[in-house]
Scaffold this motif. Sequence first.
Motif, PDB file in Angstrom:
ATOM      1  N   SER A 180      53.856   6.389   1.179  1.00 48.02           N
ATOM      2  CA  SER A 180      54.884   5.344   1.227  1.00 48.02           C
ATOM      3  C   SER A 180      56.250   5.886   0.817  1.00 48.02           C
ATOM      4  CB  SER A 180      54.476   4.183   0.309  1.00 48.02           C
ATOM      5  OG  SER A 180      53.271   3.596   0.741  1.00 48.02           O
ATOM      6  N   ILE A 181      56.293   6.740  -0.206  1.00 44.84           N
ATOM      7  CA  ILE A 181      57.576   7.315  -0.627  1.00 44.84           C
ATOM      8  C   ILE A 181      58.164   8.181   0.485  1.00 44.84           C
ATOM      9  CG2 ILE A 181      58.695   8.900  -2.255  1.00 44.84           C
ATOM     10  CD1 ILE A 181      56.673   7.943  -4.362  1.00 44.84           C
ATOM     11  N   GLY A 182      57.333   9.027   1.083  1.00 42.80           N
ATOM     12  CA  GLY A 182      57.811   9.845   2.187  1.00 42.80           C
ATOM     13  C   GLY A 182      58.299   9.009   3.343  1.00 42.80           C
ATOM     14  N   LEU A 183      57.587   7.930   3.637  1.00 44.46           N
ATOM     15  CA  LEU A 183      57.981   7.025   4.713  1.00 44.46           C
ATOM     16  C   LEU A 183      59.322   6.361   4.429  1.00 44.46           C
ATOM     17  CD1 LEU A 183      57.421   5.049   7.144  1.00 44.46           C
ATOM     18  CD2 LEU A 183      56.228   3.620   5.476  1.00 44.46           C
ATOM     19  N   VAL A 184      59.465   5.815   3.220  1.00 41.03           N
ATOM     20  CA  VAL A 184      60.694   5.102   2.871  1.00 41.03           C
ATOM     21  C   VAL A 184      61.899   6.042   2.900  1.00 41.03           C
ATOM     22  CG1 VAL A 184      61.875   3.898   1.002  1.00 41.03           C
ATOM     23  CG2 VAL A 184      59.501   3.332   1.539  1.00 41.03           C
ATOM     24  N   LEU A 185      61.749   7.248   2.383  1.00 42.96           N
ATOM     25  CA  LEU A 185      62.870   8.190   2.369  1.00 42.96           C
ATOM     26  C   LEU A 185      63.169   8.734   3.766  1.00 42.96           C
ATOM     27  CD1 LEU A 185      62.217  10.233  -0.903  1.00 42.96           C
ATOM     28  CD2 LEU A 185      63.815   8.356  -0.535  1.00 42.96           C
ATOM     29  N   ALA A 186      62.172   8.776   4.641  1.00 42.25           N
ATOM     30  CA  ALA A 186      62.403   9.281   5.991  1.00 42.25           C
ATOM     31  C   ALA A 186      63.316   8.358   6.790  1.00 42.25           C
ATOM     32  CB  ALA A 186      61.072   9.454   6.730  1.00 42.25           C
ATOM     33  N   ILE A 187      63.309   7.064   6.495  1.00 39.36           N
ATOM     34  CA  ILE A 187      64.127   6.115   7.266  1.00 39.36           C
ATOM     35  C   ILE A 187      65.615   6.351   7.046  1.00 39.36           C
ATOM     36  CG2 ILE A 187      64.743   3.669   7.427  1.00 39.36           C
ATOM     37  CD1 ILE A 187      61.812   3.007   7.334  1.00 39.36           C
ATOM     38  N   PRO A 188      66.132   6.365   5.810  1.00 35.59           N
ATOM     39  CA  PRO A 188      67.568   6.664   5.659  1.00 35.59           C
ATOM     40  C   PRO A 188      67.926   8.080   6.078  1.00 35.59           C
ATOM     41  CG  PRO A 188      66.493   6.517   3.508  1.00 35.59           C
ATOM     42  CD  PRO A 188      65.516   6.007   4.521  1.00 35.59           C
ATOM     43  N   LEU A 189      67.003   9.046   5.877  1.00 34.36           N
ATOM     44  CA  LEU A 189      67.285  10.414   6.308  1.00 34.36           C
ATOM     45  C   LEU A 189      67.450  10.494   7.830  1.00 34.36           C
ATOM     46  CD1 LEU A 189      64.849  12.521   4.090  1.00 34.36           C
ATOM     47  CD2 LEU A 189      67.328  12.678   4.098  1.00 34.36           C
ATOM     48  N   THR A 190      66.535   9.861   8.546  1.00 30.73           N
ATOM     49  CA  THR A 190      66.627   9.857  10.005  1.00 30.73           C
ATOM     50  C   THR A 190      67.858   9.113  10.472  1.00 30.73           C
ATOM     51  OG1 THR A 190      64.207   9.901  10.139  1.00 30.73           O
ATOM     52  CG2 THR A 190      65.397   9.282  12.132  1.00 30.73           C
ATOM     53  N   THR A 191      68.147   7.987   9.837  1.00 29.44           N
ATOM     54  CA  THR A 191      69.339   7.205  10.203  1.00 29.44           C
ATOM     55  C   THR A 191      70.606   8.013   9.981  1.00 29.44           C
ATOM     56  OG1 THR A 191      68.156   5.191   9.554  1.00 29.44           O
ATOM     57  CG2 THR A 191      70.542   5.024   9.832  1.00 29.44           C
ATOM     58  N   LEU A 192      70.688   8.697   8.850  1.00 29.63           N
ATOM     59  CA  LEU A 192      71.874   9.501   8.550  1.00 29.63           C
ATOM     60  C   LEU A 192      72.016  10.642   9.552  1.00 29.63           C
ATOM     61  CD1 LEU A 192      74.236  10.204   6.687  1.00 29.63           C
ATOM     62  CD2 LEU A 192      72.640  11.512   5.265  1.00 29.63           C
ATOM     63  N   ILE A 193      70.915  11.311   9.858  1.00 25.79           N
ATOM     64  CA  ILE A 193      70.974  12.403  10.831  1.00 25.79           C
ATOM     65  C   ILE A 193      71.450  11.886  12.178  1.00 25.79           C
ATOM     66  CG2 ILE A 193      69.554  14.044  12.141  1.00 25.79           C
ATOM     67  CD1 ILE A 193      67.776  14.255   9.633  1.00 25.79           C
ATOM     68  N   ALA A 194      70.888  10.756  12.615  1.00 21.33           N
ATOM     69  CA  ALA A 194      71.273  10.195  13.905  1.00 21.33           C
ATOM     70  C   ALA A 194      72.756   9.823  13.934  1.00 21.33           C
ATOM     71  CB  ALA A 194      70.403   8.975  14.218  1.00 21.33           C
ATOM     72  N   VAL A 195      73.236   9.212  12.850  1.00 24.70           N
ATOM     73  CA  VAL A 195      74.658   8.821  12.793  1.00 24.70           C
ATOM     74  C   VAL A 195      75.552  10.055  12.810  1.00 24.70           C
ATOM     75  CG1 VAL A 195      76.427   7.765  11.337  1.00 24.70           C
ATOM     76  CG2 VAL A 195      74.232   6.612  11.666  1.00 24.70           C
ATOM     77  N   LEU A 196      75.213  11.060  12.017  1.00 25.27           N
ATOM     78  CA  LEU A 196      76.022  12.282  11.990  1.00 25.27           C
ATOM     79  C   LEU A 196      76.055  12.953  13.358  1.00 25.27           C
ATOM     80  CD1 LEU A 196      74.903  13.836   8.577  1.00 25.27           C
ATOM     81  CD2 LEU A 196      77.073  12.711   9.094  1.00 25.27           C
ATOM     82  N   VAL A 197      74.913  12.949  14.055  1.00 27.39           N
ATOM     83  CA  VAL A 197      74.858  13.587  15.362  1.00 27.39           C
ATOM     84  C   VAL A 197      75.707  12.829  16.379  1.00 27.39           C
ATOM     85  CG1 VAL A 197      73.346  14.118  17.316  1.00 27.39           C
ATOM     86  CG2 VAL A 197      72.630  14.688  15.002  1.00 27.39           C
ATOM     87  N   VAL A 198      75.537  11.510  16.447  1.00 24.04           N
ATOM     88  CA  VAL A 198      76.282  10.754  17.468  1.00 24.04           C
ATOM     89  C   VAL A 198      77.779  10.756  17.195  1.00 24.04           C
ATOM     90  CG1 VAL A 198      74.311   9.282  18.005  1.00 24.04           C
ATOM     91  CG2 VAL A 198      75.939   8.544  16.273  1.00 24.04           C
ATOM     92  N   LYS A 199      78.151  10.752  15.914  1.00 22.81           N
ATOM     93  CA  LYS A 199      79.590  10.789  15.608  1.00 22.81           C
ATOM     94  C   LYS A 199      80.167  12.185  15.826  1.00 22.81           C
ATOM     95  CE  LYS A 199      81.453   7.671  14.667  1.00 22.81           C
ATOM     96  NZ  LYS A 199      81.975   6.601  15.525  1.00 22.81           N
ATOM     97  N   ALA A 200      79.321  13.214  15.676  1.00 30.65           N
ATOM     98  CA  ALA A 200      79.814  14.579  15.865  1.00 30.65           C
ATOM     99  C   ALA A 200      79.997  14.919  17.333  1.00 30.65           C
ATOM    100  CB  ALA A 200      78.849  15.577  15.219  1.00 30.65           C
ATOM    101  N   VAL A 201      79.166  14.354  18.189  1.00 33.05           N
ATOM    102  CA  VAL A 201      79.217  14.723  19.604  1.00 33.05           C
ATOM    103  C   VAL A 201      79.790  13.631  20.485  1.00 33.05           C
ATOM    104  CG1 VAL A 201      77.226  16.225  19.323  1.00 33.05           C
ATOM    105  CG2 VAL A 201      76.876  13.870  20.058  1.00 33.05           C
ATOM    106  N   GLY A 202      80.062  12.447  19.920  1.00 29.97           N
ATOM    107  CA  GLY A 202      80.566  11.343  20.717  1.00 29.97           C
ATOM    108  C   GLY A 202      81.986  11.573  21.202  1.00 29.97           C
ATOM    109  N   PRO A 203      82.427  10.815  22.239  1.00 22.84           N
ATOM    110  CA  PRO A 203      83.780  10.985  22.778  1.00 22.84           C
ATOM    111  C   PRO A 203      84.833  10.565  21.778  1.00 22.84           C
ATOM    112  CG  PRO A 203      82.745   9.041  23.713  1.00 22.84           C
ATOM    113  CD  PRO A 203      81.689   9.742  22.916  1.00 22.84           C
ATOM    114  N   ARG A 204      85.930  11.320  21.744  1.00 19.44           N
ATOM    115  CA  ARG A 204      87.068  10.971  20.893  1.00 19.44           C
ATOM    116  C   ARG A 204      88.040  10.163  21.729  1.00 19.44           C
ATOM    117  NH1 ARG A 204      83.695  13.081  18.255  1.00 19.44           N
ATOM    118  NH2 ARG A 204      83.947  14.565  16.543  1.00 19.44           N
ATOM    119  N   THR A 205      88.147   8.857  21.480  1.00 21.65           N
ATOM    120  CA  THR A 205      89.038   8.007  22.254  1.00 21.65           C
ATOM    121  C   THR A 205      90.310   7.727  21.479  1.00 21.65           C
ATOM    122  OG1 THR A 205      88.008   6.021  21.375  1.00 21.65           O
ATOM    123  CG2 THR A 205      87.124   6.899  23.436  1.00 21.65           C
TER     124      THR A 205
END
Length: 464
Positions: free
Chosen positions: A386-411
């Motif tokens: 359960s601890i690994g599961l709970v911590l994986a959610i914010p970690l995955t969310t943060l990684i996804a946000v960092l990736v999309v903001k790093a590679v997304g179009p600059r308007t």
Amino acid sequence: MGHSHLHVTSATGSSGPSASAIATRRRATLLLSAILVPLGVVTLIAMVLLWPSGDRSSLAVANPYATADGVSFDRGTVREVGEADCPSSQPTVDAGGTALTCTIAYTQPALGGEVIAVEVTPELAKTNAVEPGDEIRYLNLANVIQGGAAPYVFVDFVRSVPIVALAVVYAVVVIAVARWRGLRAMIGLVGALVILAQFILPGLVEGAPPLLLGLVGSVVIMYGVLYFAHGFSARTSTALLGTVFGLGVTAVLAAWATDTAHLTGVGDENAYALVNASDELSISSIILCGLIISGLGVLNDVTITQSSSVWELYELAPNTSGRRLFASAMRIGRDHIASTVYTIAFAYAGAALPVLILVSLYDRALIETLTSGELAEEVVRTLVGSIGLVLAIPLTTLIAVLVVKAVGPRTTGGGHVGTTHAHQPDDGATPAVLASEGAGTLAPGQRLVALGDRRARRAEGEDA
């Protein structure tokens, strides 16, 4: 109040991703590949180095299905069940004693011949589980018993037909609902079981480092299962990276808990058999590796969900800030956490139900029961997973946000990416504020974020 114009595809437009979204996905795939490809290469090298030799000459495990000369395991179909004198009591009767009464399954042998009397064990007889029409496996002692009635002893049921039928129904349902993705998932599951049987289990038998063995095997399984079932995409790669982080957290916690909580597994009769089989085997190592593997399925589930949530929110509202994107996705993640945590607990409770019933009958305090040798392993497995599961959610969310903001179009203020105009704040105003002030039509993704803002403010007001 100032504003900038963002051009996005409207809800009534094309259902496919825009050219900007496709370009963003490609850039994200390249960025994630720069991380995951080297990680995969290192994992494969470690797997080659840890690959078991297959030498089992040092093992001494007694095969419970081995028989002496003249003894065999036969199959037959039960024709009738009744109470009668036990055939095994014939020597007692011959000596002038009284025969014991037991349950007899009158069985037609699969190889033909007359109906025989198969003696049912007392434990099974109490459950009335043996019925006419059942196919059973029994121990045939006819060739080694001299004089009197030759006993035939019940061993087990033949379950091939119901289990195969259930497996076929499962495959049909999965393919009917999930189609090709469901089929790929099942093929990936078969591959995962092969890795478990050919790499992890033999490695534990030969005394390989359990922490490294569990991590390497689990990462290889996740690489295969995720990409095979979900395809090569930025979402899948994001979920995989989050899963690897979650596995790392789980492995560290499992190593600490196994040592600190003294999980030795000596209360299990199977553990005793393994301890006596080889000096290389360590029950604590097996438990440690099991703690890492047990959470793979649920961990994969939550990381895929979070990754998809971030990408959907981003593609609907590309100009949303990283902070707000993370907060919106985590609102989804918290609901997932709330539902998944007790799912793990109930799954383990169901698997250990006979033990739970037994220890509940003991006259012991609750804390002593939960920390006893019979339940400690299940409790630790639930907590670590359960601890690994709970911590994986914010970690995955943060990684996804960092990736999309790093590679997304600059308007910029007049950037155009699509066909429909939508007002986007450039001075800190949120979409919810703009909507309440009638400041134009919001894009679909902005409406989702605005709805989340209103729900969050409403919840804060209720808490206050």
